[in-house]
Design a protein around this motif. Structure first.
Motif, PDB file in Angstrom:
ATOM      1  N   VAL A   7      31.326  -8.590 -18.333  1.00 55.59           N
ATOM      2  CA  VAL A   7      31.448  -8.855 -16.869  1.00 55.59           C
ATOM      3  C   VAL A   7      30.088  -8.558 -16.393  1.00 55.59           C
ATOM      4  N   GLU A   8      29.754  -9.399 -15.356  1.00 55.64           N
ATOM      5  CA  GLU A   8      28.261  -9.208 -14.735  1.00 55.64           C
ATOM      6  C   GLU A   8      28.553  -9.068 -13.336  1.00 55.64           C
ATOM      7  N   PHE A   9      27.759  -8.158 -12.391  1.00 56.82           N
ATOM      8  CA  PHE A   9      27.786  -7.877 -11.231  1.00 56.82           C
ATOM      9  C   PHE A   9      26.345  -8.100 -10.691  1.00 56.82           C
ATOM     10  N   PHE A  10      26.014  -8.811  -9.617  1.00 60.13           N
ATOM     11  CA  PHE A  10      24.839  -9.163  -8.728  1.00 60.13           C
ATOM     12  C   PHE A  10      25.054  -8.492  -7.481  1.00 60.13           C
ATOM     13  N   SER A  11      24.012  -8.090  -6.891  1.00 58.59           N
ATOM     14  CA  SER A  11      24.027  -7.738  -5.408  1.00 58.59           C
ATOM     15  C   SER A  11      22.563  -7.783  -5.092  1.00 58.59           C
ATOM     16  N   ARG A  12      22.480  -8.136  -3.764  1.00 63.92           N
ATOM     17  CA  ARG A  12      21.112  -8.296  -3.073  1.00 63.92           C
ATOM     18  C   ARG A  12      20.651  -6.905  -2.851  1.00 63.92           C
ATOM     19  N   ILE A  13      19.543  -7.040  -2.494  1.00 64.79           N
ATOM     20  CA  ILE A  13      18.929  -5.700  -2.114  1.00 64.79           C
ATOM     21  C   ILE A  13      18.882  -5.354  -0.939  1.00 64.79           C
ATOM     22  N   PRO A  14      19.416  -4.454  -0.749  1.00 65.03           N
ATOM     23  CA  PRO A  14      19.846  -3.780   0.624  1.00 65.03           C
ATOM     24  C   PRO A  14      18.552  -3.639   1.702  1.00 65.03           C
TER      25      PRO A  14
ATOM     26  N   LYS B   3      17.376 -12.065 -16.478  1.00 58.77           N
ATOM     27  CA  LYS B   3      17.820 -12.951 -17.644  1.00 58.77           C
ATOM     28  C   LYS B   3      16.943 -12.915 -18.920  1.00 58.77           C
ATOM     29  N   ALA B   4      15.783 -12.251 -18.635  1.00 56.25           N
ATOM     30  CA  ALA B   4      14.856 -11.714 -19.882  1.00 56.25           C
ATOM     31  C   ALA B   4      15.205 -10.481 -20.532  1.00 56.25           C
ATOM     32  N   TYR B   5      15.891  -9.539 -19.709  1.00 56.66           N
ATOM     33  CA  TYR B   5      16.386  -8.464 -20.092  1.00 56.66           C
ATOM     34  C   TYR B   5      17.728  -8.520 -21.031  1.00 56.66           C
ATOM     35  N   ARG B   6      18.280  -9.433 -20.789  1.00 57.58           N
ATOM     36  CA  ARG B   6      19.848  -9.671 -21.004  1.00 57.58           C
ATOM     37  C   ARG B   6      19.611 -10.045 -22.592  1.00 57.58           C
TER      38      ARG B   6
ATOM     39  N   VAL C 106      21.304  -3.457  -8.654  1.00 57.82           N
ATOM     40  CA  VAL C 106      21.025  -5.028  -8.316  1.00 57.82           C
ATOM     41  C   VAL C 106      21.769  -5.685  -9.256  1.00 57.82           C
ATOM     42  N   TYR C 107      21.889  -5.189 -10.595  1.00 61.03           N
ATOM     43  CA  TYR C 107      22.667  -5.977 -11.569  1.00 61.03           C
ATOM     44  C   TYR C 107      23.362  -4.831 -12.414  1.00 61.03           C
ATOM     45  N   LEU C 108      24.639  -5.203 -12.801  1.00 63.10           N
ATOM     46  CA  LEU C 108      25.327  -4.509 -13.760  1.00 63.10           C
ATOM     47  C   LEU C 108      26.195  -5.284 -14.724  1.00 63.10           C
TER      48      LEU C 108
ATOM     49  N   GLU D 217       0.655  -1.220  -0.047  1.00 60.89           N
ATOM     50  CA  GLU D 217      -0.004  -0.008  -0.008  1.00 60.89           C
ATOM     51  C   GLU D 217       0.949   1.279  -0.007  1.00 60.89           C
ATOM     52  N   SER D 218       2.067   1.256   0.262  1.00 66.48           N
ATOM     53  CA  SER D 218       2.966   2.414   0.400  1.00 66.48           C
ATOM     54  C   SER D 218       4.100   2.574  -0.665  1.00 66.48           C
ATOM     55  N   TYR D 219       4.608   1.285  -0.849  1.00 69.25           N
ATOM     56  CA  TYR D 219       5.864   1.245  -1.771  1.00 69.25           C
ATOM     57  C   TYR D 219       5.883   0.181  -3.054  1.00 69.25           C
ATOM     58  N   SER D 220       6.672   0.554  -3.928  1.00 66.55           N
ATOM     59  CA  SER D 220       6.813  -0.363  -5.054  1.00 66.55           C
ATOM     60  C   SER D 220       8.096  -0.673  -5.429  1.00 66.55           C
ATOM     61  N   LEU D 221       8.638  -1.885  -5.744  1.00 69.45           N
ATOM     62  CA  LEU D 221       9.807  -2.361  -6.044  1.00 69.45           C
ATOM     63  C   LEU D 221       9.827  -2.270  -7.450  1.00 69.45           C
ATOM     64  N   LEU D 222      10.741  -1.418  -8.076  1.00 74.00           N
ATOM     65  CA  LEU D 222      10.961  -1.244  -9.599  1.00 74.00           C
ATOM     66  C   LEU D 222      12.041  -1.986 -10.106  1.00 74.00           C
ATOM     67  N   LEU D 223      12.187  -2.824 -11.121  1.00 72.19           N
ATOM     68  CA  LEU D 223      13.386  -2.954 -11.643  1.00 72.19           C
ATOM     69  C   LEU D 223      13.594  -2.253 -12.879  1.00 72.19           C
ATOM     70  N   VAL D 224      14.346  -1.553 -13.261  1.00 73.13           N
ATOM     71  CA  VAL D 224      14.553  -0.447 -14.253  1.00 73.13           C
ATOM     72  C   VAL D 224      15.902  -0.901 -15.068  1.00 73.13           C
ATOM     73  N   SER D 225      15.855  -0.881 -16.353  1.00 74.81           N
ATOM     74  CA  SER D 225      16.668  -1.108 -17.298  1.00 74.81           C
ATOM     75  C   SER D 225      17.021  -0.060 -18.092  1.00 74.81           C
ATOM     76  N   LEU D 226      18.139   0.522 -17.880  1.00 72.23           N
ATOM     77  CA  LEU D 226      18.382   1.716 -18.781  1.00 72.23           C
ATOM     78  C   LEU D 226      18.811   1.399 -20.295  1.00 72.23           C
TER      79      LEU D 226
END
Length: 129
Positions: free
Chosen positions: A97-104, A126-129, A84-86, A33-42
């Motif tokens: 080179v891929e880098f993954f990070s957990r959500i803080p 994986k789908a964005y790649r 979260v991913y670069l 009800e307060s927040y949304s977690l978005l996955l953004v691909s530039l």
């Protein structure tokens, strides 16, 4: 389309000069009800692009007073934006080179990110790649 100002970027109007195209894709991964977690691909890499575009849509990043969020930042005073991913090309080997990070915790505790949401993020990457 964004125009760079002193210390921030904003949505360009018809009278703006030095307009640069800014493009991204995003999907909501989780919400409450307060927040949304978005996955953004530039698609482009403009300064403050994510912050400026989300604010222009009326959904500023939590804690981002520069771009319109009036609520509190996280406990350390930061905004709730995290890579979260670069994927980049290695500077000398010229290989990806891929880098993954957990959500803080400062972000995951607002939405109770569990293993199912983490898997949804992984599948989307994986789908964005």
């Amino acid at each position: 389309r964004l125009v760079r100002k002193r210390g921030y970027s904003e949505k360009a109007d018809g009278k703006s000069r030095n307009i640069r195209t800014a493009s991204l894709r995003f999907m909501a991964v989780a919400s409450n009800e307060s927040y949304s977690l978005l996955l953004v691909s530039l698609k482009t890499g403009r300064k403050h692009q994510i912050r400026a575009q989300l604010a222009a849509m009326g959904t500023p990043v939590v804690g981002d007073a520069t771009y319109g969020h009036a609520g509190p930042a996280d406990d350390a005073g930061g905004i709730c934006l995290h890579a979260v991913y670069l994927r980049i090309n290695h500077p000398t080997k010229k290989e990806p080179v891929e880098f993954f990070s957990r959500i803080p915790t400062r972000i995951s505790e607002r939405l109770h990110v569990d293993d199912a949401i983490t898997q949804k993020i992984s599948d989307a990457i994986k789908a964005y790649r």
